[in-house]
Design an enzyme around this catalytic site. Structure first.
Site, short mmCIF file in Angstrom:
data_model
loop_
_atom_site.label_atom_id
_atom_site.label_comp_id
_atom_site.label_asym_id
_atom_site.label_seq_id
_atom_site.Cartn_x
_atom_site.Cartn_y
_atom_site.Cartn_z
N VAL A 90 0.83 -1.21 0.00
CA VAL A 90 0.00 0.00 0.00
C VAL A 90 0.87 1.26 0.00
O VAL A 90 0.58 2.22 -0.72
CB VAL A 90 -0.95 0.01 1.22
N CYS B 220 -10.72 -2.13 3.14
CA CYS B 220 -10.89 -2.13 1.68
C CYS B 220 -12.24 -2.68 1.22
O CYS B 220 -12.88 -2.12 0.33
CB CYS B 220 -9.74 -2.88 1.02
N GLY C 186 -4.29 -7.78 -0.28
CA GLY C 186 -4.83 -7.24 0.98
C GLY C 186 -3.97 -7.58 2.18
O GLY C 186 -3.97 -6.87 3.17
N HIS D 251 -10.70 -6.80 -5.11
CA HIS D 251 -11.69 -7.54 -4.32
C HIS D 251 -13.02 -7.53 -5.07
O HIS D 251 -13.43 -6.50 -5.62
CB HIS D 251 -11.92 -6.85 -2.97
O1 25A Z 1 -1.31 -5.36 11.22
P1 25A Z 1 -0.08 -6.25 11.04
O2 25A Z 1 -0.34 -7.64 11.38
O3 25A Z 1 1.18 -5.66 11.61
O4 25A Z 1 0.20 -6.36 9.49
C1 25A Z 1 -0.05 -5.40 8.63
C2 25A Z 1 0.29 -5.93 7.28
O5 25A Z 1 -0.75 -5.64 6.44
C3 25A Z 1 -0.28 -4.91 5.33
C4 25A Z 1 1.18 -4.64 5.43
O6 25A Z 1 1.85 -5.28 4.33
C5 25A Z 1 1.55 -5.35 6.71
O7 25A Z 1 2.38 -6.43 6.46
N1 25A Z 1 -1.21 -3.81 5.24
C6 25A Z 1 -1.64 -2.96 6.16
N2 25A Z 1 -2.75 -2.35 5.75
C7 25A Z 1 -3.05 -2.87 4.55
C8 25A Z 1 -4.10 -2.70 3.60
N3 25A Z 1 -5.12 -1.86 3.80
C9 25A Z 1 -2.06 -3.78 4.23
N4 25A Z 1 -2.04 -4.46 3.12
C10 25A Z 1 -3.04 -4.24 2.25
N5 25A Z 1 -4.06 -3.42 2.47
P2 25A Z 1 3.24 -4.94 3.67
O8 25A Z 1 4.19 -5.98 4.10
O9 25A Z 1 3.01 -4.76 2.23
O10 25A Z 1 3.71 -3.55 4.26
C11 25A Z 1 4.28 -3.43 5.47
C12 25A Z 1 4.86 -2.03 5.55
O11 25A Z 1 5.00 -1.72 6.92
C13 25A Z 1 6.39 -1.49 7.19
N6 25A Z 1 6.72 -1.91 8.54
C14 25A Z 1 6.63 -3.12 9.06
N7 25A Z 1 7.05 -3.11 10.33
C15 25A Z 1 7.44 -1.86 10.60
C16 25A Z 1 7.23 -1.08 9.44
N8 25A Z 1 7.54 0.19 9.38
C17 25A Z 1 8.06 0.75 10.50
N9 25A Z 1 8.28 0.08 11.63
C18 25A Z 1 7.98 -1.22 11.73
N10 25A Z 1 8.21 -1.87 12.87
C19 25A Z 1 7.10 -2.32 6.17
O12 25A Z 1 8.39 -1.89 5.98
C20 25A Z 1 6.25 -2.08 4.94
O13 25A Z 1 6.53 -0.84 4.39
P3 25A Z 1 9.56 -2.98 5.95
O14 25A Z 1 10.77 -2.19 5.78
O15 25A Z 1 9.47 -3.84 7.19
O16 25A Z 1 9.19 -3.91 4.77
C21 25A Z 1 10.01 -3.98 3.65
C22 25A Z 1 9.64 -5.24 2.91
O17 25A Z 1 9.84 -6.33 3.82
C23 25A Z 1 8.80 -7.27 3.70
N11 25A Z 1 8.49 -7.77 5.05
C24 25A Z 1 7.50 -7.38 5.85
N12 25A Z 1 7.54 -8.06 6.99
C25 25A Z 1 8.57 -8.90 6.90
C26 25A Z 1 9.18 -8.74 5.65
N13 25A Z 1 10.25 -9.43 5.26
C27 25A Z 1 10.75 -10.35 6.13
N14 25A Z 1 10.21 -10.57 7.32
C28 25A Z 1 9.14 -9.88 7.76
N15 25A Z 1 8.62 -10.10 8.95
C29 25A Z 1 7.65 -6.58 3.09
O18 25A Z 1 7.13 -7.44 2.12
C30 25A Z 1 8.19 -5.31 2.49
O19 25A Z 1 8.18 -5.41 1.08
O1 L14 Z 2 -8.31 -3.94 7.96
O2 L14 Z 2 -5.74 -9.34 4.58
O3 L14 Z 2 -7.61 -2.72 6.34
O4 L14 Z 2 -7.06 -8.64 3.02
C1 L14 Z 2 -7.82 -5.21 5.06
C2 L14 Z 2 -7.26 -6.28 4.23
C3 L14 Z 2 -6.61 -6.07 7.04
C4 L14 Z 2 -6.07 -7.17 6.16
C5 L14 Z 2 -7.67 -3.79 6.92
C6 L14 Z 2 -6.57 -8.55 4.15
C7 L14 Z 2 -6.95 -4.89 6.22
C8 L14 Z 2 -7.04 -7.47 5.06
#
Ligand code: 25A
Ligand code: L14
Length: 352
Positions: free
Chosen positions: A16, A132, A163, A258
């Site tokens: 996103v 979404c 998502g 979606h």
């Molecule tokens: O709520 P949760 O459980 O914490 O998870 C939220 C997840 O939902 C996605 C988002 O996906 C995240 O993983 N998300 C949230 N809202 C969304 C929506 N409406 C949604 N997706 C779709 N629709 P994401 O992986 O695409 O983006 C994550 C972003 O957040 C940054 N981030 C994570 N932890 C952070 C942080 N930023 C600051 N501080 C923190 N502690 C993350 O940055 C990314 O921009 P990044 O540098 O961590 O990610 C770089 C690449 O690394 C990959 N990655 C993510 N997690 C891991 C990982 N690689 C290895 N191990 C991991 N655990 C990602 O794919 C990203 O490309």
């Molecule tokens: O609440 O995994 O905005 O498709 C919506 C997408 C949570 C994750 C939210 C998914 C997100 C969800």
């Protein structure tokens, strides 16, 4: 010269976040300075904005000095922790996570539906971007609701893997590759769609060639959290707590977009012709509904666009004042990034 704003994108490297950067550019948002924030993992990485390299910085509590607008999409726990710091530093936070959506002091906004609610940002300095699946549903239902209030909605969703972020996009792609490499499901005693041994990270099961009736966590009432977001957020955005909603949210092996089968019961009759007429006039909506020409909304056509597409509009034969329809939108654009940038546009137009 018109005013420009210092904008931060939190979660800039995610599915996103990357789209937020693109949409800011596409829509010519007046950015004086952009700050890209992510986790330590991405610190130092370079991303492009308007032809320039921007170095990704590590998100911290003091990241927001001088920032006017902070677009958050790094997950709910990061939003809970860092949005108040951003607001304290004077930024208006537009948060894409579920963290703040149901907070009574945080407006939950879809610009086509309840733009007036934005004014409520002053209480906490936070505006929430809805889920979404909810966004596309209310964009399509609001014009109908304004003609006749909605009593009840029964919705089933077909949700794309994007998502759940970049890792889920990668996982579906990898599963499909494995299936081809291993002989296209020709594993004796296994299903045709079986991709072989695989370490699942995004989901508890294989998503390729499969449907998972499981998005977000299960709750005590038997629904998932994603399903209850559709109930509660719909009521908050439509400002009508009497609307009854029952949702089943399903993950399908689609990358972007979606789809939703929506059944609605209205207080008074809306004919199919009337519904079509209202939807054709509605902001952000495109009607694609010519079954004889095999014309209906599809995820692969919605991908990359900002419209909410509605088709298969028909009278529900099982009840009075009922309509069925099929609603599709790009979940990363209208469902997340575009909606957030549209909120920012309304915000600067009227408040900043
Ligand atoms: O709520 P949760 O459980 O914490 O998870 C939220 C997840 O939902 C996605 C988002 O996906 C995240 O993983 N998300 C949230 N809202 C969304 C929506 N409406 C949604 N997706 C779709 N629709 P994401 O992986 O695409 O983006 C994550 C972003 O957040 C940054 N981030 C994570 N932890 C952070 C942080 N930023 C600051 N501080 C923190 N502690 C993350 O940055 C990314 O921009 P990044 O540098 O961590 O990610 C770089 C690449 O690394 C990959 N990655 C993510 N997690 C891991 C990982 N690689 C290895 N191990 C991991 N655990 C990602 O794919 C990203 O490309
Ligand atoms: O609440 O995994 O905005 O498709 C919506 C997408 C949570 C994750 C939210 C998914 C997100 C969800």
């Amino acid at each position: 010269m018109s005013k420009e704003y210092s904008v931060a994108v939190v979660g800039a490297t995610g599915a996103v976040g990357k789209m937020m950067i693109k949409v800011l550019d596409e829509r010519d948002f007046p950015v004086s300075n952009i700050k890209l924030l992510a986790s330590e993992r991405s610190q130092g990485k370079k991303m492009r904005f308007r032809g320039e390299d921007v170095v990704v910085e590590k998100l911290d509590h003091d990241s927001f000095d001088g920032v006017d607008i902070a677009l958050f999409s790094a997950g709910a726990s990061r939003s809970l922790e860092f949005a108040p710091s951003a607001a304290r530093a004077g930024a208006v936070v537009i948060d894409n996570s579920s963290a703040w959506r149901m907070d009574p002091d945080v407006p939950l906004v879809v610009p086509e539906v309840n733009p007036h609610a934005i004014s409520g940002y002053k209480k906490k300095g936070i505006i929430a971007n809805p889920n979404c699946s909810t966004i596309q549903m209310v964009v399509a239902l609001k014009p109908l609701y304004d003609y006749s209030p909605i009593k009840r909605i029964v919705v089933s969703t077909y949700q794309a893997v994007s998502g759940s972020g970049q890792k889920a996009i990668d996982e579906l792609e990898e599963e499909i590759k494995q299936w081809v490499i291993k002989g296209c499901g020709n594993d004796p005693g296994k299903s045709k769609g079986y991709v072989g041994e695989f370490e699942y990270k995004a989901y508890p099961h294989q998503i390729a060639f499969n449907c998972l009736p499981h998005i977000d966590v299960f709750l005590e009432n038997g629904y998932t959290k994603e399903e209850m977001k559709m109930v509660n957020e719909t009521r908050k955005i439509m400002e009508d707590d009497s609307i009854m909603v029952s949702a089943t949210t399903v993950r399908v092996p689609v990358f972007f977009g979606h789809s939703e089968a929506v059944n609605c019961q209205f207080e008074r009759e809306i004919t199919v012709e009337k519904a079509r007429e209202l939807l054709e006039k509605a902001e952000g909506v495109k009607v694609l509904d010519d079954p004889e020409e095999n014309l209906y909304p599809m995820a692969i056509k919605a991908e990359g666009t900002d419209y909410t597409y509605v088709g298969r509009i028909r009278k529900d034969i099982s009840q009075e004042n009922g309509l069925d329809m099929w609603i599709v939108a790009d979940n990363i654009r209208k469902g997340a990034a575009t909606n957030a940038v549209q909120i920012a546009e309304k915000l600067i137009e009227s408040y900043l």
